[in-house]
Motif scaffolding. Structure first.
Motif, short mmCIF file in Angstrom:
data_model
loop_
_atom_site.label_atom_id
_atom_site.label_comp_id
_atom_site.label_asym_id
_atom_site.label_seq_id
_atom_site.Cartn_x
_atom_site.Cartn_y
_atom_site.Cartn_z
N ALA A 69 0.98 -1.10 0.16
CA ALA A 69 0.03 0.06 0.14
C ALA A 69 0.79 1.29 -0.11
O ALA A 69 0.68 2.30 -0.56
N ALA A 70 1.88 1.36 0.60
CA ALA A 70 2.83 2.33 0.79
C ALA A 70 3.49 2.57 -0.63
O ALA A 70 3.91 3.76 -0.92
N ARG A 71 3.88 1.53 -1.00
CA ARG A 71 4.48 1.60 -2.41
C ARG A 71 3.58 2.22 -3.62
O ARG A 71 3.94 3.07 -4.17
N ASP A 72 2.39 1.54 -3.41
CA ASP A 72 1.35 2.27 -4.35
C ASP A 72 1.12 3.62 -3.92
O ASP A 72 1.01 4.55 -5.02
N ALA A 73 1.05 4.20 -2.70
CA ALA A 73 0.90 5.44 -2.37
C ALA A 73 2.20 6.48 -2.91
O ALA A 73 1.93 7.75 -3.72
N ALA A 74 3.06 5.85 -2.80
CA ALA A 74 4.40 6.41 -3.26
C ALA A 74 4.46 6.80 -4.80
O ALA A 74 4.91 7.62 -5.30
N GLU A 75 3.97 5.67 -5.47
CA GLU A 75 4.00 5.64 -6.93
C GLU A 75 2.79 6.65 -7.55
O GLU A 75 3.16 7.18 -8.46
N ASP A 76 1.78 6.57 -6.74
CA ASP A 76 0.68 7.69 -7.18
C ASP A 76 1.28 9.14 -6.98
O ASP A 76 0.85 9.70 -7.89
N ALA A 77 1.82 9.25 -5.82
CA ALA A 77 2.03 10.54 -5.45
C ALA A 77 3.43 11.05 -6.49
O ALA A 77 3.31 12.05 -6.80
N LYS A 78 4.40 10.01 -6.72
CA LYS A 78 5.27 10.45 -7.66
C LYS A 78 4.68 10.77 -9.19
O LYS A 78 5.04 11.77 -9.90
N ALA A 79 3.59 9.94 -9.57
CA ALA A 79 2.96 10.14 -11.03
C ALA A 79 2.32 11.78 -10.89
O ALA A 79 2.38 12.23 -11.86
N THR A 80 1.51 11.97 -9.61
CA THR A 80 0.90 13.17 -9.40
C THR A 80 2.06 14.28 -9.73
O THR A 80 1.72 15.23 -10.36
N LEU A 81 2.97 14.27 -8.96
CA LEU A 81 4.06 15.34 -9.00
C LEU A 81 4.65 15.27 -10.37
O LEU A 81 4.93 16.56 -10.75
N ASP A 82 4.94 14.51 -10.91
CA ASP A 82 5.45 14.27 -12.41
C ASP A 82 4.36 14.99 -13.34
O ASP A 82 4.95 15.74 -14.07
N GLY A 83 3.43 14.77 -13.31
CA GLY A 83 2.26 15.27 -13.98
C GLY A 83 2.35 16.85 -13.85
O GLY A 83 2.19 17.59 -14.91
N LEU A 84 2.40 17.40 -12.52
CA LEU A 84 2.14 18.73 -12.20
C LEU A 84 3.58 19.51 -12.65
O LEU A 84 3.26 20.47 -13.47
N VAL A 85 4.60 18.64 -12.65
CA VAL A 85 5.90 19.26 -13.21
C VAL A 85 5.95 19.42 -14.66
O VAL A 85 6.20 20.28 -15.37
N ALA A 86 5.46 18.46 -15.21
CA ALA A 86 5.31 18.41 -16.70
C ALA A 86 4.36 19.57 -17.12
O ALA A 86 4.66 20.25 -18.26
N GLU A 87 3.38 19.76 -16.52
CA GLU A 87 2.24 20.63 -16.85
C GLU A 87 2.90 22.01 -16.81
O GLU A 87 2.92 22.94 -17.56
N GLN A 88 3.47 22.24 -15.56
CA GLN A 88 4.35 23.58 -15.24
C GLN A 88 5.30 23.96 -16.29
O GLN A 88 5.29 25.23 -16.83
N GLN A 89 6.09 22.96 -16.80
CA GLN A 89 7.08 23.19 -17.84
C GLN A 89 6.14 23.46 -19.31
O GLN A 89 6.66 24.56 -19.94
N ALA A 90 4.99 22.86 -19.43
CA ALA A 90 4.29 23.39 -20.87
C ALA A 90 3.76 24.40 -20.56
O ALA A 90 3.82 25.36 -21.75
N GLN A 91 3.23 25.00 -19.49
CA GLN A 91 2.57 26.54 -19.37
C GLN A 91 3.60 27.42 -19.27
O GLN A 91 3.44 28.43 -20.05
N GLN A 92 4.84 27.00 -18.75
CA GLN A 92 5.94 28.13 -18.91
C GLN A 92 6.39 28.16 -20.17
O GLN A 92 6.81 29.35 -20.85
N ALA A 93 6.48 27.37 -21.15
CA ALA A 93 6.69 27.21 -22.41
C ALA A 93 5.48 28.23 -23.29
O ALA A 93 5.88 28.86 -24.27
N THR A 94 4.43 27.80 -23.00
CA THR A 94 3.23 28.54 -23.69
C THR A 94 3.48 29.99 -23.30
O THR A 94 3.41 31.07 -24.18
#
Length: 432
Positions: free
Chosen positions: A220-245
């Motif tokens: 369960a902890a591993r799942d939570a960590a993977e989900d949290a990392k996926a969320t963070l990665d998604g936010l960072v990727a979107e942040q980079q896209a918005q900055q590029a825009t």
């Protein structure tokens, strides 16, 4: 596919992690510090959002949307990072606890093997002693001789024979007693070992259950960590896209800011022209204007239907946190809701009620001269008007309804005060 912890893996990790503490105060303090820092960052971002909305007045909807989303992402990323850190810490804790349990299980299983071997060994030894005792009994029975002190004396043919017979009898009796004592000791040892074995086997059952539970917790902890990392990665990727825009819209941004500044300058020029014309008329009529003195305070009443007045953004210079420009927020933003009533803060004459670039639907009211100073106020981003140009209004009279017209970020009243054609901080003039 997510990997799952299984008992063999826990056993293999035991030797490496058995000495690691389950949780240390230092780790907990570090997580608390990161959480506190994230909360502080979120509060700072909330303020930045309010300031940015004020700074964005004058931008088109596309730029506002991009910049606003970037601010949201900047606010979300620290919290997402904190959740990832907590999830990682939980996973590490579960793995440490699992390894400790696995090590205890290994130790218990080794005890089980040792105790089982001891019981087997003692059982075999006891069987041998029982066989020896039976053999002695059979030998005595076949010999038909009664082994007693009387028979030794009566049957002895000489003193030497007596001594020899007595020695043999004593040795036989002593050997028999020793074998019996050894048998009793072996049986007692076996009972004790069996009790310990039963306890160890019960503990093994408990440890296996604990190990299974730790597998569930670690997964369960591993799942939570993977989900949290996926969320963070998604936010960072979107942040980079918005900055590029935003980077690609620099030219549009510069144009929008120039247009807004030009409109603000045009308003000031129109007011100054009107002031100069009024002063010229007064001078021609023999009424020269007095030298300007202090304007004073509390000149305006509450222009909103929210009481008491609630300020959402102050007058002053603004550094936009994502777009990077610095500009004057030339008024004060007051909380109103969409289509709520807006009132004249001071009596005067409506200079105009029309749409201005960036300001949306604007009502400008000329309140004449106060201690030698020309005072006007503008009410911006209105949904609709309730007055028209040239109309005389009294303090507290309905002049329109609040809204989000122009380049506003949300429904509110942007209230500006002009003294001698230049904006000033409205706060003291509202009695705040």
């Amino acid at each position: 596919m997510r990997r799952r912890l299984r008992l063999p893996a826990l056993l293999a990790a035991a030797c490496l992690l058995v000495g690691v503490a389950v949780a240390s105060p230092a780790v907990a303090d570090e997580i608390d510090d990161r959480r506190k820092a994230a909360e502080q960052k979120a509060a700072a971002n909330e303020k930045a959002q309010a300031d940015a909305e004020a700074a964005m007045e004058g931008l088109d909807a596309s730029l506002q949307a991009t910049a606003s989303r970037l601010l949201e992402l900047q606010a979300q990323i620290p919290a997402a990072q904190a959740r990832l850190d907590e999830a990682k810490a939980a996973l590490e804790k579960a793995q440490r606890e699992a390894a400790i349990i696995a090590a205890r299980l290994v130790d218990a299983q080794e005890q089980q093997v040792t105790l089982s071997a001891t019981i087997q060994q003692d059982t075999e030894q006891a069987e041998k002693m029982r066989a020896a005792i039976g053999q002695m009994a059979r030998e005595a029975y076949r010999g038909g001789a009664e082994v007693s002190g009387v028979s030794v004396i009566l049957d002895a043919e000489s003193s030497e024979d007596f001594v020899e017979r007595y020695g043999l009898v004593s040795t036989a009796l002593r050997t028999q007693a020793q074998v019996l004592d050894a048998l009793k000791a072996a049986e007692a040892s076996n009972r004790n070992a069996q009790a310990r074995l039963d306890a160890v086997e019960d503990r093994i059952t408990e440890l296996k259950a604990e190990a299974d539970q730790k597998v569930v917790e670690a997964d369960a902890a591993r799942d939570a960590a993977e989900d949290a990392k996926a969320t963070l990665d998604g936010l960072v990727a979107e942040q980079q896209a918005q900055q590029a825009t935003l980077e690609s819209q620099k030219a549009a941004l510069a144009s929008a800011l120039a247009a807004m500044d030009a409109e603000a300058k045009a308003i000031e020029n129109e007011l100054r022209a009107a002031i100069d014309a009024q002063r010229a008329r007064d001078a021609a009529a023999g009424k020269p204007a007095p030298a300007p003195g202090p304007v004073g305070s509390s000149l305006f009443g509450n222009p909103t239907s929210i009481s008491p007045i609630y300020v959402t953004s102050e007058y002053g210079m603004r550094l936009h946190p994502t777009l990077g420009y610095v500009r004057l927020h030339a008024g004060i933003d007051l909380r109103t809701y969409c289509s709520t009533k807006v009132y004249a803060g001071r009596a005067g004459t409506v200079t105009w009620a029309k749409t201005r670039y960036g300001f949306g639907n604007q009502v400008m009211i000329d309140s004449g001269f106060v201690n030698g100073n020309a005072v006007s106020a503008s009410y911006n981003h209105l949904t609709s008007f309730a007055v028209s140009s040239g109309q005389r209004v009294e303090r507290g009279q309905l002049i329109g309804y609040s809204g989000n017209t122009g380049t506003s970020a949300a429904c509110h009243l942007h209230f500006e005060v002009y003294v001698n054609g230049s904006t000033v901080n409205p706060r003291p003039l509202l009695g705040l």
